[in-house]
Design a protein around this motif. Structure first.
Motif, short mmCIF file in Angstrom:
data_model
loop_
_atom_site.label_atom_id
_atom_site.label_comp_id
_atom_site.label_asym_id
_atom_site.label_seq_id
_atom_site.Cartn_x
_atom_site.Cartn_y
_atom_site.Cartn_z
N LEU A 35 -5.43 68.96 68.94
CA LEU A 35 -6.83 68.64 68.70
C LEU A 35 -7.68 69.88 68.94
O LEU A 35 -7.33 70.73 69.76
N PRO A 36 -8.82 69.97 68.28
CA PRO A 36 -9.72 71.10 68.55
C PRO A 36 -10.22 71.07 69.99
O PRO A 36 -10.49 70.00 70.55
N LEU A 37 -10.35 72.25 70.58
CA LEU A 37 -10.88 72.36 71.94
C LEU A 37 -12.36 71.96 71.96
O LEU A 37 -13.01 71.87 70.91
N PRO A 38 -12.93 71.68 73.13
CA PRO A 38 -14.35 71.35 73.22
C PRO A 38 -15.23 72.35 72.48
O PRO A 38 -14.95 73.56 72.49
N ASP A 39 -16.26 71.84 71.83
CA ASP A 39 -17.26 72.64 71.10
C ASP A 39 -16.67 73.38 69.90
O ASP A 39 -17.31 74.28 69.36
N THR A 40 -15.47 73.01 69.48
CA THR A 40 -14.85 73.64 68.32
C THR A 40 -14.95 72.70 67.13
O THR A 40 -14.48 71.57 67.17
N GLU A 41 -15.60 73.18 66.08
CA GLU A 41 -15.72 72.40 64.86
C GLU A 41 -14.64 72.85 63.87
O GLU A 41 -14.28 74.03 63.83
N VAL A 42 -14.14 71.90 63.09
CA VAL A 42 -13.03 72.20 62.18
C VAL A 42 -13.26 71.48 60.86
O VAL A 42 -13.76 70.35 60.83
N LYS A 43 -12.89 72.15 59.77
CA LYS A 43 -12.87 71.49 58.47
C LYS A 43 -11.69 72.03 57.67
O LYS A 43 -11.22 73.16 57.90
N ILE A 44 -11.19 71.22 56.76
CA ILE A 44 -10.15 71.61 55.83
C ILE A 44 -10.80 71.73 54.46
O ILE A 44 -11.43 70.77 53.99
N VAL A 45 -10.66 72.89 53.82
CA VAL A 45 -11.38 73.12 52.57
C VAL A 45 -10.41 73.33 51.41
O VAL A 45 -9.30 73.85 51.58
N HIS A 46 -10.86 72.93 50.23
CA HIS A 46 -10.09 73.09 49.00
C HIS A 46 -9.90 74.58 48.71
O HIS A 46 -10.84 75.37 48.84
N LEU A 47 -8.71 74.97 48.30
CA LEU A 47 -8.41 76.38 48.11
C LEU A 47 -9.20 77.02 46.98
O LEU A 47 -9.44 78.23 46.99
N GLU A 48 -9.63 76.25 46.00
CA GLU A 48 -10.36 76.81 44.87
C GLU A 48 -11.86 76.57 44.97
O GLU A 48 -12.65 77.49 44.76
N THR A 49 -12.26 75.35 45.30
CA THR A 49 -13.69 75.04 45.32
C THR A 49 -14.35 75.36 46.65
O THR A 49 -15.57 75.56 46.70
N ALA B 175 -14.76 73.25 48.95
CA ALA B 175 -15.35 72.00 49.46
C ALA B 175 -14.41 71.36 50.48
O ALA B 175 -13.19 71.49 50.38
N ALA B 176 -15.00 70.67 51.46
CA ALA B 176 -14.19 69.97 52.46
C ALA B 176 -13.38 68.87 51.78
O ALA B 176 -13.89 68.16 50.90
N VAL B 177 -12.11 68.74 52.18
CA VAL B 177 -11.24 67.72 51.59
C VAL B 177 -11.13 66.54 52.54
O VAL B 177 -11.47 66.63 53.73
N ALA B 178 -10.63 65.44 52.03
CA ALA B 178 -10.48 64.22 52.83
C ALA B 178 -9.31 64.34 53.79
O ALA B 178 -8.43 65.20 53.63
N GLY B 179 -9.31 63.48 54.82
CA GLY B 179 -8.22 63.44 55.78
C GLY B 179 -6.89 63.24 55.08
O GLY B 179 -6.78 62.47 54.13
N GLY B 180 -5.86 63.94 55.54
CA GLY B 180 -4.53 63.83 54.95
C GLY B 180 -4.27 64.83 53.85
O GLY B 180 -3.12 65.04 53.47
N GLU B 181 -5.31 65.45 53.29
CA GLU B 181 -5.13 66.42 52.21
C GLU B 181 -4.95 67.82 52.79
O GLU B 181 -5.58 68.20 53.78
#
Length: 574
Positions: A390-404, A406-412
């Motif tokens: 899990l991310p440590l306190p105060d750490t924000e995380v996102k998973i982004v599409h390799l081309e666009t 844009a943030a992708v949905a959970g599991g992608e």
């Protein structure tokens, strides 16, 4: 907490799925001090002056003594002309001098460059030129290499030290007038610009005028290939390093200040060892048990004798321990907690290590650009095999599409991006490369990952390491996990190699366990029984060992370079 603060916290928590899996003892947000890195040591020395600070090959030092040495070294640097913001290179293994030089240089207002003692002349010269370092502290055994390397640099002062400078050697056993043994390194020739460590410390007894630094000032140029390959100085501020230390301490909520003992095998010139071993230990008043190099025999003897409670490491270190032929002869029960980093932690390694020690070992994730830790599996709460946690306190995380982007949905699967107080200021003198990976304070890691429904993150590979075979994306980590589960395999790494039909195909480099017998055909059949056919390694090479960094990370890139050289030779011959 007043209403406005509560509303702000609620807004920050929105969308952070991982918070539902947080241990109840860990707050998702922390209050960070405005201290500089040496002020943390100063505070610890005031709180635990007579507690053991360092244990080094039989020598011991209290926190009062450590702070005195740091202050003397800082004074000596200022007396020798160090200016605020100058870079000081420290080229030492894990020893008291590495710690004293690091904190002393920072106390004197410098920026530190931690350098690998194994670097050849060309590599050292590059770092010195790029950082603009004016001082270097190095092992006396390296003097010929160092003196050649500094010829085209801005180095003004050189300080040589030896392991013996802090060893408890009886005076009657030291004969300074005796010639060095045949083949030994020649003695250091002192001059106006070349000094021995003891003389430098002696000159620092008088107090100099120390320039105070701020938390936002750069403390470290930590060189790394990073996300783009070229060695770059990652600018980590005092706030970055201290924030990451506080985050990890909050995660280790059972850690008892003033009572822990940390086994420091990870080299301090690597940011993982610097933060997780040295600075975290000093921040909590732990005694640091220093080992200058990785030797499995020495590690087992040290754990049995010194009784460390914490032991940060890498999978290769833990693999060597659990497979040591005499491991059962040592008492490892003092170990309470370990974080494994730098490479994936195989499940069976985790299970066996916990059986041997009775402690807990979990996987973490980070990178130099984040000081370095961003994710960790909870030590005493819910765990998931194969996850970086899990991310440590105060750490924000996102998973982004390799081309666009844009943030992708959970599991992608997409590129992992992180933001938090531990993220670097940027790359030294490289604004274009800084902009490439650091956008709107988001650090784009170059790692491919996904998040599950409970907020646990999983790394599947590097963007550059994805193997595309016959149109399928194959992530090396998932193949390696299966290989590590085979009882005959001690180490495994997977790469993509050119294939005239599939474009690329999967090659596995394997190290057998001692005494194990297994053929490539048996490995291939085992893989077919445990993974989709297109992921099965078509080429298998057994080796006695795999190339690694001093921190134990397998050099996948070196193996790829070897494959490229072979392919180029075949092309030329044809």
């Amino acid at each position: 907490m007043d209403q406005s603060s509560r509303n702000g916290a609620d807004e920050w928590n929105l969308g952070k799925v991982w918070l539902q899996s947080y241990p109840p003892e860990v707050s998702p947000r922390l209050d960070y001090s405005a201290e500089t890195v040496p002020q943390v040591l100063e505070r610890t020395a005031a709180s635990y002056p007579d507690h053991g600070a360092l244990s080094f090959l039989g020598a011991r030092m209290t926190y009062r003594q450590l702070w005195q040495e740091v202050t003397r070294f800082a004074n000596a640097l200022v007396h020798r002309g160090l200016r605020p913001g100058d870079a000081v290179c420290v080229m030492l293994p894990n020893c008291p001098q590495a710690i004293i030089a690091f904190y002393g240089a920072l106390q004197a207002g410098a920026v530190v460059v931690m350098t690998n003692p194994l670097y050849v002349e060309r590599e050292l010269q590059y770092q010195l030129q790029d950082s603009g370092a004016t001082f270097i502290v190095a092992l006396d055994l390296l003097q010929e290499r160092v003196l050649r390397a500094i010829e085209k640099t801005k180095i003004e002062q050189v300080i040589f030290t030896g392991i013996q400078d802090y060893l408890p050697i009886p005076p009657n056993l030291v004969n300074a007038s005796a010639p060095p043994p045949q083949g030994a390194n020649p003695p250091v020739v002192v001059s106006a610009t070349i000094h021995r460590w003891p003389a430098v410390l002696e000159s620092g007894r008088s107090e100099a005028e120390i320039t105070s630094r701020q938390a936002e000032d750069v403390a470290l140029y930590q060189y790394t290939g990073g996300t783009t390959g070229t060695p770059k100085g990652v600018m980590l501020t005092h706030r970055n390093i201290n924030a990451n230390t506080q985050q990890i301490f909050a995660w280790f909520y059972k850690c008892e200040p003033g009572k822990e003992r940390i086994l420091c095998v990870l080299p301090f010139f690597h940011v993982y060892g610097l933060t997780m071993g040295m600075h975290l230990g000093i921040a909590v008043g732990a005694e640091l048990i220093l080992l200058p190099r990785f030797e499995s025999d020495k590690i087992l003897e040290t754990i049995d004798r010194e009784r460390p409670t914490m032991f940060p490491g890498t999978p290769t270190i833990y693999i060597a321990i659990i497979n040591h032929p005499k491991v059962a002869q040592y008492d490892l029960s003092s170990i309470k907690g370990c974080i494994s980093g730098a490479a994936p932690l195989p499940v069976e390694v985790q299970q066996r290590f916990e059986e041997l020690t009775g402690g807990r070992i979990v996987e973490g994730y980070g990178l130099t650009e984040a000081s370095p830790v961003t994710h960790v599996i909870p030590l005493w709460h819910k765990r998931k095999s194969g996850s970086i946690g899990l991310p440590l306190p105060d750490t924000e995380v996102k998973i982004v599409h390799l081309e666009t982007g844009a943030a992708v949905a959970g599991g992608e699967v997409g590129e992992l991006a992180v933001k938090g107080p531990q993220v670097m200021k940027g790359y030294w003198n490289r604004p274009d490369e800084t902009h490439e990976v650091l956008r709107d304070r988001w650090l784009y890691t170059g790692d491919l990952a996904y998040m599950d429904e409970e907020g646990f993150f999983f790394i599947v590979g590097r963007k550059k390491d994805v193997i595309i075979a016959g149109g399928y994306n194959i992530y090396p980590r998932e193949v390696e996990e299966v290989l590590y589960e085979h009882p005959a395999i001690q180490e495994a790494v997977v790469v993509g190699v050119p294939d005239p039909y599939r474009g690329e195909t999967v090659k596995a480099y394997l190290v057998r366990k001692a005494g194990a017998e297994i053929s490539p055909a048996e490995i291939e059949q085992y893989c077919r029984n445990n993974m989709a056919t297109y992921k099965v390694p078509r080429v298998i090479e057994f080796r006695t060992e795999l190339p690694k960094t001093l921190s134990g990370k397998i050099l996948r890139r070196q193996l790829l370079e070897e494959e490229n050289e072979v392919a180029a030779t075949k092309t030329e011959n044809s």
